[in-house]
Scaffold this active site. Structure first.
Site, short mmCIF file in Angstrom:
data_model
loop_
_atom_site.label_atom_id
_atom_site.label_comp_id
_atom_site.label_asym_id
_atom_site.label_seq_id
_atom_site.Cartn_x
_atom_site.Cartn_y
_atom_site.Cartn_z
N LYS A 61 -9.68 66.98 105.72
CA LYS A 61 -9.57 66.99 104.25
C LYS A 61 -10.85 67.57 103.65
O LYS A 61 -11.96 67.31 104.16
CB LYS A 61 -9.34 65.55 103.77
CG LYS A 61 -9.05 65.41 102.28
CD LYS A 61 -8.76 63.95 101.94
CE LYS A 61 -8.46 63.75 100.46
NZ LYS A 61 -8.16 62.31 100.14
N SER A 136 -3.92 61.62 97.58
CA SER A 136 -4.61 62.89 97.43
C SER A 136 -4.74 63.69 98.73
O SER A 136 -5.01 64.88 98.67
CB SER A 136 -6.01 62.64 96.86
OG SER A 136 -6.79 61.87 97.76
N SER A 160 -4.33 57.16 99.34
CA SER A 160 -4.34 58.60 99.58
C SER A 160 -4.08 59.08 100.99
O SER A 160 -3.89 60.27 101.20
CB SER A 160 -5.66 59.19 99.10
OG SER A 160 -5.58 59.47 97.74
N1 GLN Z 1 -3.59 57.94 93.76
C1 GLN Z 1 -4.72 57.07 93.62
C2 GLN Z 1 -5.65 57.65 92.59
O1 GLN Z 1 -5.28 58.55 91.96
C3 GLN Z 1 -5.43 56.90 94.93
C4 GLN Z 1 -6.19 58.09 95.33
C5 GLN Z 1 -6.95 57.92 96.59
O2 GLN Z 1 -6.66 57.03 97.40
N2 GLN Z 1 -7.95 58.74 96.75
O3 GLN Z 1 -6.73 57.21 92.40
#
Ligand code: GLN
Length: 475
Positions: A61, A136, A160
């Protein structure tokens, strides 16, 4: 004929051992697959062999620092940023002989659940190119699902790793907080972030996790505890294991149920629970009474920490700098105005607000108290069960553009994953069904802190007796 791009890492390693395949064939197979499908899926932001190792290639990532290689969090503000050092997980992978192969797309700074907040381009779901891959870590999950990566690393602050794994029909593990070093992971919310594996099956997840886990003196939140032999969790039976099913996640009584669970997701998860029962597990109802506060608490704690962590991106040390400013303050302002996307700005503003004088006690301190209550819920539930089973996400993948105008709807897609981060415990998502429209459904298994072994044991037993992980998208 075998499709090389569908093989798991352990299958490839077996073929290498038996001299049925060479390292060059694996890499050229991967290159070919990317050439064929990545113009549709768009999982990678940068690809090509980044390391000369002859181990198995892995996708990373774009928020995990790779020395000398652009690492941008899919943000304009970090374009041209080249970290002067490797993240600890990258160093560990190199030492274990992995080849760092490419970097995957993500929501900018990991803010999002759909990959649509990437400043570069959205990634698409390999099962349906009109749908999001989740986020994400959407690029990592889509790459693994599409056979463009053998395996990948993601990061999980509120879901994420698990939510995109569920949306793309692959396996994703959020380790216990402190189990995997965060050194070199560009911080979103430091008290929640963990790096973890995204893989084609549970055995691969076990191997990749074992390669990255462990104490690191460079991360003060890293925990110094011996590492068990995770491979020993595979192939064990699950007779007598007590599974807790939270009534707040399924109950139909008004007020108690969390919003918006899709009928098909509910049915798939109920079937998975029945399957686990057939394998000898004991299923019982447990209660997590503070569940409904998880999303609001998360959006206070996570934005507060993000606003603080992102203060360092001001044009001085990293990436982008506005060149047309008359003075320092103007340079800061112009750099941040141009460099951050819409969601990043929303989170910085929210986080700054909840930390500001006069609101700090009312929001931030209060959220931290409720965070403790949520953790107590899990501690109480684990008095009665060995693991907890839930859907990973309330719906299968949604359509690109469907939630971009409605941040609250987007935030609710992490309703089942967020409490795990707030509590610091580990959880895994594994494929457990396909919707009528042909989209994957994910099953989340949650365990006590430092009990990843329980996750591997349960997930592997389920996987060995079902074939959802063998279903592949047709690209
Ligand atoms: N979707 C969640 C957010 O927008 C979690 C994102 C993540 O785990 N980085 O914060």
């Amino acid at each position: 004929m075998i499709k090389l791009y569908e093989l798991t890492a352990h299958e490839l390693l077996e073929k290498l051992r038996r001299n049925e395949l060479t390292q060059e064939e694996i890499v050229s197979g991967l290159n070919k697959r990317i050439e064929e499908v990545d113009s549709k899926v768009k999982a990678y932001v940068r690809v090509g062999e980044l390391s000369s190792s002859d181990g198995l290639p892995i996708a990373i990532k774009d928020n995990i620092c790779i020395q000398g290689q652009p690492t941008t969090c899919a943000s304009k503000i970090l374009e041209n940023f080249r970290p002067p050092y490797d993240a600890t997980v990258i160093q560990k992978l190199r030492e274990a002989g992995f080849a760092i192969y490419g970097q995957t797309n993500m929501d900018e700074f990991a803010f999002g659940s759909s990959c649509e907040n990437s400043a570069l381009f959205p990634t698409r779901n390999p099962w349906n190119l009109e749908c999001v891959p989740g986020g994400s870590s959407g690029g990592s999950a889509a790459a693994v699902a599409a056979g463009e990566a053998i395996w990948a690393l993601g990061s999980d602050t509120g879901g994420s790793i698990r939510q995109p794994a569920a949306f793309c029909g692959v396996v994703g593990l959020k380790p216990t907080y402190g189990r995997v070093s965060r050194y070199g992971l560009i911080a979103f919310a430091s008290s929640l972030d963990q790096i973890g594996p995204i893989t084609k099956d549970v055995e691969d997840a076990t191997m990749l996790f074992a390669a990255i886990a462990g104490y690191d003196p460079h991360d003060s939140t890293s925990v110094n505890r011996p590492l068990p032999d995770y491979s020993a969790s595979l192939g064990k039976d699950i007779k007598g294991i007590r599974i807790g099913v939270p009534k707040e996640y399924f109950s139909l009584s008004k007020g108690a149920q969390l919003e918006g669970i899709d009928d098909e997701v509910k049915r798939s998860v109920e079937e998975a629970i029945a399957q686990l029962r057939n394998l000898g597990a004991k299923v019982k109802e447990v209660s997590l009474p503070y569940s409904q506060y998880a999303v609001p608490v998360y959006y206070i704690v996570a934005t507060a920490e993000a606003s603080s962590n992102l203060a360092r991106f001001d044009g001085v040390q990293y990436g982008l700098r506005a060149k047309d400013a008359q003075n320092l303050i103007e340079m800061y302002k112009k750099t941040r105005e141009r460099g951050f996307g819409y969601e990043a700005k929303r989170r910085i503003i929210l986080g700054t607000y909840v930390l500001s004088h006069g609101y700090y006690e009312a929001y931030y301190v209060r959220a931290q108290k409720v965070r403790s209550l949520i953790a107590n819920d899990f501690a109480n539930a684990f008095k009665e069960c060995d693991c907890i089973v839930t859907p990973t996400s309330p719906t299968p993948a949604f359509r690109i553009g469907e939630k971009t105008q409605d941040p609250l709807a987007m935030y609710l897609s992490d309703i089942y994953t967020i409490s795990v981060n707030l509590t610091g415990i580990p959880a895994i998502s594994i494929p457990c069904g396909l919707s009528k429209a042909g989209l994957p459904v994910g099953l989340q298994i949650i365990a006590k802190a430092f009990n990843e072994e329980m996750l591997f044991r349960m997930a592997h037993a389920y996987e060995q007796n079902t074939s959802w992980h063998k279903q592949k998208p047709h690209l």
